[in-house]
Design a protein around this motif. Structure first.
Motif, PDB file in Angstrom:
ATOM      1  N   GLU A 143     -10.215   2.106   6.017  1.00  0.00           N
ATOM      2  CA  GLU A 143      -9.790   3.084   7.006  1.00  0.00           C
ATOM      3  C   GLU A 143      -8.682   2.519   7.895  1.00  0.00           C
ATOM      4  OE1 GLU A 143     -12.727   4.434  10.081  1.00  0.00           O
ATOM      5  OE2 GLU A 143     -10.847   4.238  11.189  1.00  0.00           O
ATOM      6  N   GLU A 144      -8.893   1.291   8.321  1.00  0.00           N
ATOM      7  CA  GLU A 144      -7.916   0.678   9.220  1.00  0.00           C
ATOM      8  C   GLU A 144      -6.583   0.488   8.514  1.00  0.00           C
ATOM      9  OE1 GLU A 144      -9.762  -2.053  11.988  1.00  0.00           O
ATOM     10  OE2 GLU A 144      -7.962  -3.298  11.814  1.00  0.00           O
ATOM     11  N   LEU A 145      -6.643   0.140   7.250  1.00  0.00           N
ATOM     12  CA  LEU A 145      -5.408  -0.015   6.481  1.00  0.00           C
ATOM     13  C   LEU A 145      -4.650   1.301   6.416  1.00  0.00           C
ATOM     14  CD1 LEU A 145      -3.565  -1.553   4.443  1.00  0.00           C
ATOM     15  CD2 LEU A 145      -5.121  -0.810   2.662  1.00  0.00           C
ATOM     16  N   LEU A 146      -5.356   2.354   6.046  1.00  0.00           N
ATOM     17  CA  LEU A 146      -4.711   3.655   5.926  1.00  0.00           C
ATOM     18  C   LEU A 146      -4.145   4.112   7.265  1.00  0.00           C
ATOM     19  CD1 LEU A 146      -7.114   5.646   3.588  1.00  0.00           C
ATOM     20  CD2 LEU A 146      -4.922   4.604   3.039  1.00  0.00           C
ATOM     21  N   LEU A 147      -4.958   3.914   8.288  1.00  0.00           N
ATOM     22  CA  LEU A 147      -4.529   4.339   9.611  1.00  0.00           C
ATOM     23  C   LEU A 147      -3.284   3.578  10.049  1.00  0.00           C
ATOM     24  CD1 LEU A 147      -5.706   6.341  11.582  1.00  0.00           C
ATOM     25  CD2 LEU A 147      -6.611   4.418  12.850  1.00  0.00           C
ATOM     26  N   SER A 148      -3.268   2.278   9.780  1.00  0.00           N
ATOM     27  CA  SER A 148      -2.110   1.469  10.145  1.00  0.00           C
ATOM     28  C   SER A 148      -0.855   1.996   9.465  1.00  0.00           C
ATOM     29  CB  SER A 148      -2.329   0.012   9.750  1.00  0.00           C
ATOM     30  OG  SER A 148      -3.404  -0.523  10.469  1.00  0.00           O
ATOM     31  N   ALA A 180       0.839  -1.197   0.000  1.00  0.00           N
ATOM     32  CA  ALA A 180       0.000   0.000   0.000  1.00  0.00           C
ATOM     33  C   ALA A 180       0.871   1.243   0.000  1.00  0.00           C
ATOM     34  CB  ALA A 180      -0.917  -0.016   1.204  1.00  0.00           C
ATOM     35  N   GLU A 181       1.926   1.184   0.770  1.00  0.00           N
ATOM     36  CA  GLU A 181       2.836   2.326   0.829  1.00  0.00           C
ATOM     37  C   GLU A 181       3.490   2.594  -0.517  1.00  0.00           C
ATOM     38  OE1 GLU A 181       5.273   1.187   4.073  1.00  0.00           O
ATOM     39  OE2 GLU A 181       3.981   2.127   5.555  1.00  0.00           O
ATOM     40  N   ALA A 218      -9.369 -10.925   0.246  1.00  0.00           N
ATOM     41  CA  ALA A 218      -8.279 -11.386   1.122  1.00  0.00           C
ATOM     42  C   ALA A 218      -7.724 -10.256   1.978  1.00  0.00           C
ATOM     43  CB  ALA A 218      -7.175 -12.008   0.284  1.00  0.00           C
ATOM     44  N   ILE A 219      -7.730  -9.052   1.453  1.00  0.00           N
ATOM     45  CA  ILE A 219      -7.194  -7.917   2.214  1.00  0.00           C
ATOM     46  C   ILE A 219      -7.955  -7.766   3.525  1.00  0.00           C
ATOM     47  CG2 ILE A 219      -6.772  -5.429   2.179  1.00  0.00           C
ATOM     48  CD1 ILE A 219      -5.082  -6.989   0.187  1.00  0.00           C
ATOM     49  N   TYR A 220      -9.221  -8.093   3.472  1.00  0.00           N
ATOM     50  CA  TYR A 220     -10.060  -7.921   4.655  1.00  0.00           C
ATOM     51  C   TYR A 220      -9.769  -8.956   5.742  1.00  0.00           C
ATOM     52  CZ  TYR A 220     -12.542  -4.282   2.269  1.00  0.00           C
ATOM     53  OH  TYR A 220     -12.847  -3.107   1.635  1.00  0.00           O
ATOM     54  N   MET A 221      -8.899  -9.907   5.438  1.00  0.00           N
ATOM     55  CA  MET A 221      -8.444 -10.809   6.493  1.00  0.00           C
ATOM     56  C   MET A 221      -7.455 -10.099   7.396  1.00  0.00           C
ATOM     57  SD  MET A 221      -7.922 -14.399   4.649  1.00  0.00           S
ATOM     58  CE  MET A 221      -7.646 -14.916   6.338  1.00  0.00           C
ATOM     59  N   TYR A 222      -6.840  -9.073   6.844  1.00  0.00           N
ATOM     60  CA  TYR A 222      -5.779  -8.414   7.587  1.00  0.00           C
ATOM     61  C   TYR A 222      -6.184  -7.037   8.097  1.00  0.00           C
ATOM     62  CZ  TYR A 222      -3.314 -12.227   5.409  1.00  0.00           C
ATOM     63  OH  TYR A 222      -2.948 -13.479   5.019  1.00  0.00           O
ATOM     64  N   PHE A 223      -7.097  -6.429   7.395  1.00  0.00           N
ATOM     65  CA  PHE A 223      -7.567  -5.112   7.829  1.00  0.00           C
ATOM     66  C   PHE A 223      -9.090  -5.083   7.735  1.00  0.00           C
ATOM     67  CE2 PHE A 223      -3.315  -4.700   6.156  1.00  0.00           C
ATOM     68  CZ  PHE A 223      -2.673  -4.023   7.170  1.00  0.00           C
ATOM     69  N   ASN A 244      -6.460  -2.186  -5.860  1.00  0.00           N
ATOM     70  CA  ASN A 244      -5.080  -2.033  -6.310  1.00  0.00           C
ATOM     71  C   ASN A 244      -4.102  -2.732  -5.388  1.00  0.00           C
ATOM     72  OD1 ASN A 244      -5.676  -0.637  -8.577  1.00  0.00           O
ATOM     73  ND2 ASN A 244      -5.192   1.395  -7.749  1.00  0.00           N
ATOM     74  N   VAL A 245      -4.321  -2.575  -4.108  1.00  0.00           N
ATOM     75  CA  VAL A 245      -3.425  -3.217  -3.148  1.00  0.00           C
ATOM     76  C   VAL A 245      -3.467  -4.731  -3.350  1.00  0.00           C
ATOM     77  CG1 VAL A 245      -3.034  -3.686  -0.706  1.00  0.00           C
ATOM     78  CG2 VAL A 245      -3.592  -1.375  -1.443  1.00  0.00           C
ATOM     79  N   ALA A 246      -4.672  -5.251  -3.451  1.00  0.00           N
ATOM     80  CA  ALA A 246      -4.820  -6.699  -3.636  1.00  0.00           C
ATOM     81  C   ALA A 246      -4.143  -7.148  -4.930  1.00  0.00           C
ATOM     82  CB  ALA A 246      -6.298  -7.073  -3.649  1.00  0.00           C
ATOM     83  N   LEU A 247      -4.366  -6.379  -5.961  1.00  0.00           N
ATOM     84  CA  LEU A 247      -3.792  -6.717  -7.266  1.00  0.00           C
ATOM     85  C   LEU A 247      -2.278  -6.808  -7.184  1.00  0.00           C
ATOM     86  CD1 LEU A 247      -5.903  -6.813  -9.647  1.00  0.00           C
ATOM     87  CD2 LEU A 247      -4.579  -4.947 -10.643  1.00  0.00           C
TER      88      LEU A 247
END
Lengths: 211, 211, 211, 211
Positions: free
Chosen positions: C61-66, C25-26, C52-57, C41-44
DNA sequence: CATGAATGAGACTTCATTCAT
DNA sequence: GATGAATGAAGTCTCATTCAT
């Protein structure tokens, strides 16, 4: 031999765990709504992995069906205890209360019912399961018919044959449950289950004596 | 001037298309189940893109609600035509048939009802819409109460006040519809709407004379 | 025992994958802009499905915040290592460089910051997360204040209390980063981070001695 | 001939309507956030159809760019009025205030800036527009450089050539605006624009005299 | 047996842009 | 010139189901 014993134990354990999963699913249904009965939620509350659920139920469909049948059977056995009551008014009231419990506790089974039976095509319920469901409902209806065939009741139902009283009773009890116990009509318009049932019984059983 | 005419035409056309979409949604509901009433499916059947649906309904909730209210209003106006009938048994029968039409044609509105009202939180129905729904149902119930307050009917209902007859009628008609008209019970067990209603009317209205 | 080890491994692996996703993501943020940091895009880029991304975030919002918090913490710990430096000019330079790294590597965090904090309503950042963010920023600002409270530095800052130097330092370092390191101003007009910082330090710390 | 006059009128009118649309877009940006500046919203607030916007701006990109350039030009002309001020400290303060206005009123232009300049590929800004933007920013920077080349100011900036003061001033003013005027840092930590700017001016211009 | 990561389809929704009228 | 209906792609997110471990 010993192996067989183990096997049976295993089967029993499996059956047990199935019941536990079922109960958890019911709790979720009861506390929330049918949309919240997801495999994930059930697994989570059961402390299992999502995959594990599929060891006990081949699909979500089967799990829902099992819930439905289990509860219809409970309803049936509750009804069976009413056989000894003589007064038909009291029987009707007791039946209504039994259904009320079934409806209140596992209230949203009508949803499942519909969900399972209205579908056609590949997602639909298997024929074998359909039959089990049919039979379970059938045994309840048969019970109602037996009740309706009692001597006492004939005084009030006149020429209507018992077989035709079945859908009437079933309809009324379900209708009253749904209308009075649902959030909308029930709470919003102040409808009360007991009141409606009592009035209905009055209407059918007590009126003749009054006039 | 001409412009105004054009404008009105446009508005009418838009209203028309709205109705068409609504009807398509109703067909899907009728042929399948509420879960299949998705924006995608509606758009597909309408030959539109999913986005286009949002030109006519701000959200899925609004679409469902529009369906529901539209049909409740139809039911209401059908009921209103029954005001002139004198014989309470005939009124009841006519009411049941009106409800039956409502239920048969747009069958699963109870699902929508529940779907819209049981939810809490952000997906739930907005307060303003809730009121519109409440009012529409209210006007139907009010009509039933007026019917139940007729002089003729008192002979059969004894001491039960009209207000308490409302949930009874509503429950019974809904219950009978659901039980006899649903695929499962209805078709499977040979229940028949008219038969049940007629028997019920017999039970309540004709019995006194027999005894 | 072995099981426990396995469990810990799994947790570590999950944490690892989380970090990898974060890094991806960064990279997207760095190479493009915040609008391009979509779950898709991140998943891609991660070779995963979007789900699958939602397994981790739990949410975007949580992804960005992390991302944001992770980098603010890195910045903070880099700053902490500067505590031993005596010369305030050198501290300021080192701080600027630390911020420069934070800004260069994970460049557009200001965007995230704004994106997360300016919104109101349902898409906005949750209160709990807001606090974590607030605290992380707070600890950095506190560090700056401690630096600004050093004896040496008072010679140059005169009567301005340390607390008031904080926003100044923070503003200048951020401003210089943004202006000199952004594609537009920076590259287009030939601005240079080090030059600006050095000049600024000259202006504040060396001038007194000159005059 | 007459036709030409009409043509010019038309062009003027078109330019006028362009400005009105631009202003409406600015209001939306000002009252909400850049994400809310959609063609639909602009058209709605302007009482136009979505399609109509495309008569004035070839794309959303162009609309945003026009907003940005318009405001940079406003900033530039505000700065030009400061040319007569002698005291460099006062000039700096006035410049900061001018930027503050630009930032407060149309605060989120940095977003647009970034949005427009960081993209590459087909969605990116056209080369011609890029140049206009570049020139507009350039003229502002040139103004700053002229200010920084004043005799008075050299006493405070020592050997730093005016050209190198430009990014410093630009950075500081932007940094301070962003840090103090943003919801997060600003409100959350009690930073104040004027205080920071005043302290900074103290630091640079007044300190020498104190020591 | 059991896990849980991963998939893939599909849910709702928004929006820049186009085009027939 | 102007409209606004329609598109199509993209966005976030959920969930039943599968499968390597």
């Amino acid at each position: 031999m010993t192996v067989k014993v183990f096997d049976e134990l295993k089967i029993k354990e499996k059956e047990n765990r199935k019941l536990i999963i079922l109960q958890i699913a019911e709790e979720i249904l009861h506390e929330n709504c049918i949309e919240d009965v997801t495999i994930r939620n059930v697994a989570l509350k059961a402390g299992l992995s999502t995959g594990a659920i599929y060891m006990y139920f081949a699909s979500k469909e089967e799990l829902l069906l099992s819930m439905l049948i289990k509860n219809l059977k409970t309803l049936h056995s509750e009804l069976e205890t009413l056989k000894e009551i003589d007064d038909p008014a009291k029987v009707l009231k007791a039946m209504a209360l039994a259904y009320r419990n079934y409806f209140i506790n596992y209230g949203k089974y009508i949803d499942i019912f519909r969900h399972l039976t209205d579908k056609e095509g590949p997602e639909a319920i298997g024929q074998d399961h359909k039959e089990e469901l049919h039979n379970t409902v059938g045994s309840i209806l048969k019970f109602i018919e037996e009740m309706a065939a009692g001597e006492e009741i004939k005084k009030y139902t006149g020429g209507i044959p018992p077989g035709r009283l079945v859908p009437m009773v079933w309809s009324i009890v379900q209708g009253v449950s749904q209308v009075t116990l649902s959030t909308t009509s029930g709470k919003a318009f102040g409808f009360d289950f007991d009141q409606v049932i009592d009035d209905f019984i009055d209407l059918v059983f007590l009126k003749p004596k009054k006039i």
